[in-house]
Write an enzyme that holds these catalytic residues in place. Structure first.
Site, mmCIF file in Angstrom:
data_model
loop_
_atom_site.group_PDB
_atom_site.id
_atom_site.type_symbol
_atom_site.label_atom_id
_atom_site.label_comp_id
_atom_site.label_asym_id
_atom_site.label_seq_id
_atom_site.Cartn_x
_atom_site.Cartn_y
_atom_site.Cartn_z
ATOM 1 N N SER A 272 -7.331 3.393 -18.125
ATOM 2 C CA SER A 272 -9.275 3.827 -17.774
ATOM 3 C C SER A 272 -9.439 4.516 -18.552
ATOM 4 O O SER A 272 -10.719 5.441 -17.735
ATOM 5 C CB SER A 272 -8.988 3.598 -15.956
ATOM 6 O OG SER A 272 -8.468 4.489 -15.792
ATOM 7 N N LYS B 117 1.013 0.447 7.759
ATOM 8 C CA LYS B 117 1.730 -0.833 7.437
ATOM 9 C C LYS B 117 2.238 -1.394 8.803
ATOM 10 O O LYS B 117 2.118 -2.778 8.821
ATOM 11 C CB LYS B 117 2.223 -1.197 6.240
ATOM 12 C CG LYS B 117 1.930 -0.969 4.809
ATOM 13 C CD LYS B 117 2.242 -1.245 3.508
ATOM 14 C CE LYS B 117 3.033 -0.087 3.574
ATOM 15 N NZ LYS B 117 2.856 1.455 3.326
ATOM 16 N N GLY C 133 1.030 -1.785 0.047
ATOM 17 C CA GLY C 133 -0.049 -0.174 -0.040
ATOM 18 C C GLY C 133 0.955 1.367 -0.018
ATOM 19 O O GLY C 133 1.698 1.439 0.064
ATOM 20 N N PRO C 134 0.165 2.185 0.101
ATOM 21 C CA PRO C 134 0.842 3.894 -0.391
ATOM 22 C C PRO C 134 1.437 3.580 0.945
ATOM 23 O O PRO C 134 0.859 3.294 2.425
ATOM 24 C CB PRO C 134 -0.224 4.295 -0.837
ATOM 25 C CG PRO C 134 -1.140 4.007 -0.549
ATOM 26 C CD PRO C 134 -1.135 1.993 -0.725
ATOM 27 N N PRO C 135 2.709 4.916 0.898
ATOM 28 C CA PRO C 135 3.162 5.511 2.394
ATOM 29 C C PRO C 135 2.020 6.055 3.539
ATOM 30 O O PRO C 135 1.523 7.149 2.624
ATOM 31 C CB PRO C 135 4.083 6.848 1.780
ATOM 32 C CG PRO C 135 4.198 6.034 0.265
ATOM 33 C CD PRO C 135 3.212 5.560 0.097
ATOM 34 N N GLY C 136 2.141 5.661 4.524
ATOM 35 C CA GLY C 136 1.765 6.317 5.689
ATOM 36 C C GLY C 136 0.118 5.948 6.290
ATOM 37 O O GLY C 136 -0.755 5.977 6.721
ATOM 38 N N LYS D 276 -11.210 5.798 -6.789
ATOM 39 C CA LYS D 276 -12.218 6.718 -7.433
ATOM 40 C C LYS D 276 -13.553 7.630 -7.718
ATOM 41 O O LYS D 276 -13.824 8.428 -7.870
ATOM 42 C CB LYS D 276 -11.811 5.972 -9.426
ATOM 43 C CG LYS D 276 -10.657 5.902 -9.773
ATOM 44 C CD LYS D 276 -10.670 4.849 -11.077
ATOM 45 C CE LYS D 276 -9.598 5.167 -11.683
ATOM 46 N NZ LYS D 276 -9.307 3.857 -12.517
#
Length: 774
Positions: free
Chosen positions: A675, A356, A350-353, A718
């Site tokens: 997309s 995790k 997953g993205p930082p912060g 989204k």
């Protein structure tokens, strides 16, 4: 017969035929000569220079006799030098120098071996073998393996060359041997040298005996004192009453470990007893024993299997993150039914912060286990994982075993952080070393190079973290259970800020918990306009800044007991002008302007796509810093619109009369991905037909040439962007319908979501009739 070869001068080394030697080469001419020989697969003439300090020797500054050699291997080192492995083949002499711009090149003539008679040759060979063995055993300067190797050589020429290459002689003496034309002469010179060295060795031995006999009284007293102390240790009466060896024996007896580990440590202890106290090897052996005894071979955390209690701990420490929490609770439920369960190997991506690493600590807490963490970011040496072999100076166990030693139990929760940030260089690939660590079928017998014993890692609960799967090799991904963590929604961030981050910062900055209050609108403003991230690290920094501003305001106004109530409009007073803005829906229906939905590492965003037509010859222009995939998607959308010209009531040759320009605003930001396909196709159809597009509608989906709408990723992000941008209606690929169950209800309920499978449905939903702009 003569032949031309590249020449490389050597410093302080003489290469003999049949001799394999590594060379570190730094001079530019020498490097070029080696590369030329390697490239052309020819031999190179290696000859020793007269003065080792000379940087660029000429023809008169090198010996005339050398060795034609084969370049077996070249390795370029990081400092620009080259490590070469060469093997001598035949003796040769320089006839003349051949001009060459890049390196020295000479014409050489091979030396013919002149052999003595058969009986004389046998006698020479016997004497040489006998003298060499005597020298090796008396001087102890030559290893036993060299003696054994020489004894198996039958060719007398090769025997003389190999023996001379191993003798501790100066370069000048070795060159003298190399230049002797006849084999008999070379062996005679070698025998003369060996007999001289034997005499010197005998003299040295006698001198040593005399020196030992003349030891001073003080030295003898010291020697006797040391001997008495050693005898006291043998009977267990050291200075503290307990000998160190006895103490180690007691620890070994008490330590729970496998039989093979116990046998090894007892063997090392026996070796340690016979070593001098001040020996360097003593420290090495003692460190190895301490490593074995320091590892938790069978000691385990008791842990707890109460699922409800574990769920309470996880929910208290972290908001959201439902997927990892669910997986942990499933593991505890199964463990309560199975006596022995191998630890799973999870990978949080997953993205930082987003939490995790911190949730790994909560997982350990909820399971009642110890927690170990190893950061892999920037790791590039395979030995960091597996350890160094004990033959190296300063060798130690790898980081995995050192972490196990530190945590003290065999079943911790072990976090391998930033597994996607490892790299590879000439020292090996750490990712390849992790294949054994993270394989449930192999890690029960993990073999560290330093330990050189099988260590059981099967009870360890491994959790790895990564920002992206792109940096993780496929075999390593295959060994892990991937759990994707998406970024937090705005509502999630508000809850996290109110429950966790703001109380933490209030305490850190010396406030009481009710000294500062942010209204829901103010908190949303902070989240939306002062941070743009998938996680909450930046949000915590902004709240810390707000607390500092309030602390300064209190101090300057002298009102330490004042309570601060911060509303939406007063946020800029403390945090300054808003840093970010988010895209909003258009205010009216437009021709050639559609709203798409995109996903980035910091969340979802609205993507405006514009199309204009100009008189021309059918040129399609794409701008807005679009990636290759997005450009191909635009080409596919354009081809689809051309194929549907009749249904859209366009002239069959419309594309020959107009130039089309597709632009995606915010050109400084790179954009890519498939997309936006249906959004581009809709915008093209709108511009060509003159029909406006609904301004309150957004869409996302990949398009094929036949008009099929394919599924996309990042659905939650989204839809969140659509809700935030005042979009009321969203078109999604039909195949993404099954993913809607993972989208929070508060997002789904705020949007009118329509599922489409074909581009015709998209155009029907998105395009208005001409003249119906709202």
């Amino acid at each position: 017969m003569t032949k031309i070869y590249p020449l490389m001068p050597l410093r302080d080394i003489v290469i003999f035929p049949h001799m394999v030697a590594p060379l570190v080469v730094g001079r530019e001419k020498s490097i070029r000569a080696l590369e030329d020989a390697m490239e052309k697969k020819t031999e190179i003439f290696l000859v020793t220079q007269l003065e080792p300090t000379c940087e660029d020797p000429n023809e008169g500054e090198i010996y005339q006799c050398g060795t034609l050699s084969t370049v077996m291997q070249l390795l370029r080192l990081p400092d620009g030098t080259i490590k070469a492995l060469v093997e001598g083949q035949r003796r040769a002499r320089i006839v003349s120098r051949v001009p060459h711009e890049e390196f020295m090149q000479v014409e050489v003539e091979e030396c013919t071996e002149v052999l003595p008679g058969q009986d004389e040759l046998i006698a020479y060979e016997r004497e040489l073998r006998k003298a060499f063995q005597q020298f090796a055993h008396l001087g102890k300067k030559i290893g036993e393996e060299v003696v054994v190797s020489c004894s198996s050589i039958e060719d007398p020429v090769k025997l003389a060359n190999v023996i001379c290459s191993h003798l501790p002689l100066s370069s000048k003496e070795k060159q003298e041997v190399l230049e002797v034309e006849t084999l008999g002469g070379r062996i005679e010179l070698l025998l003369e040298i060996l007999f001289r060295e034997l005499q010197l060795a005998e003299v040295e031995r006698k001198i040593n005996i005399k020196v030992k006999q003349k030891l001073s009284r003080a030295q003898r007293d010291y020697y006797l004192g040391e001997k008495i102390r050693e005898m006291q240790k043998e009977i267990g009466q050291g200075e503290d009453g307990v000998d160190e060896m006895t103490e180690l024996e007691n620890i070994i007896k008490a330590k729970k470990m496998p039989a093979y580990a116990r046998a090894r440590v007892q063997k090392e202890l026996k070796k340690l007893r016979g070593m001098p106290a001040m020996s360097a090897e003593t420290t090495v052996v003692r460190s190895y024993i301490d490593t074995i005894l320091g590892l938790p071979w069978k000691k385990r955390s008791k842990g707890q299997l109460n699922v409800l209690k574990a769920e309470g701990i996880l929910n208290k420490d972290h908001y959201g993150l439902e997927k990892p929490k669910e997986r942990i609770l499933e593991f505890l439920a199964v463990q309560s039914q199975v006596a022995k369960l191998k630890g799973p190997i999870l990978c949080f991506v997953g993205p930082p912060g987003v939490g995790k690493t911190s949730i790994c600590q909560s997982i350990a807490k909820s399971m009642g286990r110890e927690f170990a963490r190893l950061s892999l970011g920037g790791l590039r040496d395979e030995a960091e994982i597996r350890g160094h072999r004990r033959t190296y100076v300063g060798a130690m166990a790898g980081k995995v075993l050192r972490a196990m030693q530190k945590v003290g139990v065999a079943n911790p929760v072990f976090c391998l952080d930033e597994i996607d940030k490892m790299s590879t260089d000439f020292r090996g690939d750490p990712a390849a070393a992790l294949l054994e660590v993270l394989d449930p079928e192999q890690n029960s017998s993990f073999n560290d190079h330093y330990l050189d014993l099988d260590y059981d890692l099967s009870q360890v609960f491994f959790i790895t973290t990564a920002n992206s799967l792109e940096g993780i090799p496929i075999p390593l991904q295959d060994r892990m259970e991937i759990i994707q963590l998406s970024g937090y929604t705005e509502e999630d961030k508000q809850v996290i800020a109110e429950k966790y981050l703001l109380p933490k910062q209030l305490k850190a900055n010396g406030f009481q918990k009710d000294d500062i209050f942010l209204s829901p609108g103010a908190m949303l403003t902070v989240v939306r306009h002062y941070t743009r991230e998938a996680g909450v690290r930046g949000l915590e920094r902004v709240l810390a800044s707000l607390c500092r501003k309030v602390a300064r305001d209190r101090l300057q106004k002298g009102k330490k007991s004042k309570k601060y109530r911060i509303g939406e409009k007063s946020v800029p007073t403390y945090l300054g002008t808003p840093k970010y803005r988010y895209g909003l829906a258009e205010e009216r229906d437009e021709v050639g302007l559609a709203t798409g939905l995109a996903w980035t590492q910091v969340g979802g965003v609205l993507l405006q796509i514009e199309v204009i037509l100009m008189p021309g010859k059918g040129k399609l222009t794409l701008t807005g810093q679009l990636g290759d995939v997005m450009q191909e998607s635009a080409q596919a959308a354009y081809s689809y619109i051309r194929s549907r010209a009749k249904e859209l009531k366009l002239e069959p040759d419309f594309y020959e009369k107009v130039d089309i320009h597709v632009h995606v605003p915010e050109g400084a930001i790179p954009k890519d991905g498939p997309s936006a396909g249906i959004t581009i196709a809709t915008t093209l159809a709108s511009a060509l037909t003159g029909r406006p597009i609904r301004h309150e509608l957004a869409m996302t989906g990949e398009i094929t040439l036949r008009g099929r709408v394919l599924p996309i990723g990042g659905l939650t992000e989204k839809l969140l962007a659509a809700k935030r941008g005042n979009i009321t209606k969203v078109l999604l690929p039909e195949e993404n319908g099954r993913d809607l169950k993972d989208v929070p209800a508060k997002i789904k309920n705020a949007l009118d979501i329509k599922l489409v499978s074909h581009m015709d449905q998209v155009l029907e939903q998105a395009l208005l009739s001409k003249g119906k702009n709202k």
